[in-house]
Design an enzyme around this catalytic site. Sequence first.
Site, mmCIF file in Angstrom:
data_model
loop_
_atom_site.group_PDB
_atom_site.id
_atom_site.type_symbol
_atom_site.label_atom_id
_atom_site.label_comp_id
_atom_site.label_asym_id
_atom_site.label_seq_id
_atom_site.Cartn_x
_atom_site.Cartn_y
_atom_site.Cartn_z
ATOM 1 N N GLY A 1 0.330 -5.963 5.962
ATOM 2 C CA GLY A 1 0.698 -4.776 5.208
ATOM 3 C C GLY A 1 1.999 -4.151 5.646
ATOM 4 N N THR B 1 -8.343 -2.441 -1.897
ATOM 5 C CA THR B 1 -9.104 -1.204 -1.761
ATOM 6 C C THR B 1 -9.945 -0.968 -3.020
ATOM 7 O OG1 THR B 1 -7.178 -0.377 -0.541
ATOM 8 C CG2 THR B 1 -8.988 1.131 -0.822
ATOM 9 N N GLY C 1 -3.021 -5.101 11.577
ATOM 10 C CA GLY C 1 -2.210 -5.308 12.771
ATOM 11 C C GLY C 1 -1.584 -6.681 12.889
ATOM 12 N N GLU D 1 -1.095 -8.418 -2.722
ATOM 13 C CA GLU D 1 -2.178 -7.466 -2.991
ATOM 14 C C GLU D 1 -1.583 -6.081 -3.203
ATOM 15 O OE1 GLU D 1 -5.430 -4.983 -0.328
ATOM 16 O OE2 GLU D 1 -4.710 -6.917 0.392
ATOM 17 N N LYS E 1 -12.694 -10.701 4.682
ATOM 18 C CA LYS E 1 -11.580 -10.071 5.383
ATOM 19 C C LYS E 1 -12.086 -9.504 6.701
ATOM 20 C CE LYS E 1 -10.123 -5.867 4.253
ATOM 21 N NZ LYS E 1 -9.467 -4.736 3.535
ATOM 22 N N ARG F 1 0.836 -1.202 0.000
ATOM 23 C CA ARG F 1 0.000 0.000 0.000
ATOM 24 C C ARG F 1 0.872 1.255 0.000
ATOM 25 N NH1 ARG F 1 -2.432 -1.128 4.233
ATOM 26 N NH2 ARG F 1 -4.376 -1.945 3.372
#
Length: 217
Positions: free
Chosen positions: A186, A77, A166, A42, A137, A19
């Site tokens: 992430g 997203t 997290g 992703e 998710k 991201r």
Amino acid sequence: MREQTIRMIEQERIIAIVRGIKTDACMKVADALYEGGIRLMEITFNQKDPSSFALTAQAISAIGAKYKDTMLVGAGTVTTPELAEQAAQAGARFIISPDANPEVIRRTRELNMVSMPGAMTPTEILSAHHAGADFVKLFPVGSLGAAYVKAVRAPISHVKLMAVGGINEDNVAEFLRAGTCGAGVGGNLANKAWIEAGEFHKITQTARALLAAARSV
């Protein structure tokens, strides 16, 4: 192809979430993740900057072309059916969203991609499942804790849950034991500071630690 993607997600369990990384760095991140054993990646669309959507799609396409079926790339997203279509054109194998928009789920399935919408409550989880989601998710799971996962799983154990938010190498096993079938990781993996410093070996090391923890369950 969709069934193959589902099987690979269930087998590999860890999805690396990339991201806010510049497009030209995405391939280096992908290489570092692959070296560390990650086989699911992703790449998220930046909703604050629609002008960047095309570049995100290009990154998905480039990484997918390089690794083909050895590392599957999806889009994150994704908030509209149109964005799902753009991801599909780029070769995305799965679609991950922060919410459970039935129209996005439906279009994702129509395009033969795996659907993974985001949800938090039992009502949201079941709504996503009934709309056709392949996985849900559970987000933000780090704030909810493993006890919440166990509580949710008791009445709805038939829904495949992915832990996101997290997650790191220290707690991923706890969430897997609580009943999730995998996890998305992430910033604790595709760390921006490491990327900006060119320390891609740290991504590789962390990927190996994550996988080792996941395989211990």
